[in-house]
Design an enzyme around this catalytic site. Structure first.
Site, PDB file in Angstrom:
ATOM      1  N   SER A 270       0.936  -1.236  -0.056  1.00 55.47           N
ATOM      2  CA  SER A 270      -0.004  -0.297   0.293  1.00 55.47           C
ATOM      3  C   SER A 270       1.004   1.495  -0.334  1.00 55.47           C
ATOM      4  O   SER A 270       2.209   1.456   0.359  1.00 55.47           O
ATOM      5  CB  SER A 270      -0.334   0.083   1.522  1.00 55.47           C
ATOM      6  OG  SER A 270      -1.505   1.638   1.258  1.00 55.47           O
TER       7      SER A 270
ATOM      8  N   TYR B 115      -1.784  -0.085  10.566  1.00 53.78           N
ATOM      9  CA  TYR B 115      -1.943  -0.841   8.888  1.00 53.78           C
ATOM     10  C   TYR B 115      -0.711   0.246   8.164  1.00 53.78           C
ATOM     11  O   TYR B 115       0.031  -0.478   7.197  1.00 53.78           O
ATOM     12  CB  TYR B 115      -2.544   0.419   8.408  1.00 53.78           C
ATOM     13  CG  TYR B 115      -3.266  -0.267   6.848  1.00 53.78           C
ATOM     14  CD1 TYR B 115      -3.400  -1.570   6.092  1.00 53.78           C
ATOM     15  CD2 TYR B 115      -3.057   0.564   5.956  1.00 53.78           C
ATOM     16  CE1 TYR B 115      -3.482  -1.731   5.289  1.00 53.78           C
ATOM     17  CE2 TYR B 115      -3.592  -0.042   4.632  1.00 53.78           C
ATOM     18  CZ  TYR B 115      -3.597  -1.513   4.268  1.00 53.78           C
ATOM     19  OH  TYR B 115      -3.577  -1.387   2.771  1.00 53.78           O
TER      20      TYR B 115
END
Length: 262
Positions: free
Chosen positions: A146, A157
């Site tokens: 990501s 995250y």
């Protein structure tokens, strides 16, 4: 506009696609099957079998497993090898932020949950697939990371996806002499249909919905193109990196985020 199909690009190849029941993973797995691959669709959701059945006139199978455990990862790879005679390509697509909130607002167990969701499935699957790739004497691993390694309200995250990048680069260096490539894409914000399984089973608080709005604004503003990408725009580079067309690419993390490098 529908994405172009490259017939027989994966002919003779066995692919394992994780997180294949919905979102990016679903599109990647269906396209790989349409392009001639034998594809194992892996997901914790039982309805992954329904998705695999959508690939008509293709050779597919489905396997339900919790890839947040090593046992789940090992069982999925073993099932692929037993079903199709081996594994050539692994696409690690499991992950996704569960909550979006300032780091000071995260509770310790929530931090742990984010790491389990977005780091451990890739770490476990990369290890579990290695005996099968080494037995082939070749292979490819594509990790879906990501560009949110830089962004707001998703620090755990972000840390998990930074770990995915590190796995990609270190494992690529380690496995190059074994003729195994390890690469990754780093998607930015992506428009997707409603999820059949929500990212946060507990639901979002009013504050979390507001913080999510802040994230959406930041993601769009950080992109040169000032928009989210489509699922097809994310699937295409994943499939390219998985294919023999990318045979001289390893250890790379390709940002797919409209110019935002993360």
């Amino acid at each position: 506009m529908s994405a172009p199909i490259f017939p027989n690009r994966f002919a003779g190849k066995v692919l394992v696609v994780t997180g294949a029941a919905q979102g990016i993973g679903r599109v990647v797995a269906l396209r790989a099957a349409e392009e001639g691959g034998k594809v194992l669709f892996v997901d914790r959701a039982e309805f992954v079998a329904e998705v695999a059945a959508e690939a008509r006139n293709a050779v597919t199978a489905a396997f339900s497993a919790n890839l947040e455990t090593y046992e789940g990862a090992e069982a999925a790879m073993q099932f692929a090898a037993e079903t199709f005679g081996g594994v050539d390509i692994l696409i690690n697509n499991v992950g996704g932020a569960i909550r979006m909130r300032p780091y000071a607002e995260f509770e310790p167990q929530q931090i742990d949950a984010e790491i389990r969701r977005s780091l451990m499935p890739t770490l476990y699957c990369c290890h579990a697939v290695l005996p099968h790739l080494l037995a082939r004497g070749r292979g490819t691993i594509v990790n879906v990371s990501s560009n949110a390694t830089r962004g707001i309200h998703r620090v755990p995250y972000s840390a998990a996806k930074g770990g995915v990048n590190a796995i990609t680069q270190s494992l690529a260096m380690e496995l190059a002499e074994s003729n195994i490539r390890v690469v990754a894409t780093a998607p930015g914000g992506t428009e997707a249909p409603p999820r059949r399984i929500p990212r946060n089973a507990d639901g979002d608080t009013e504050a979390e919905r507001a913080w999510m709005g802040d994230v959406v604004q930041q993601v769009k503003q950080s992109s040169f193109m000032k928009r989210y990408g489509t699922i097809e725009e994310q699937a295409a580079p994943i499939l390219f990196l998985a294919s023999d067309e990318a045979s001289y690419i390893t250890g790379s993390v390709l940002p797919v985020a409209g110019g935002d490098l993360g």
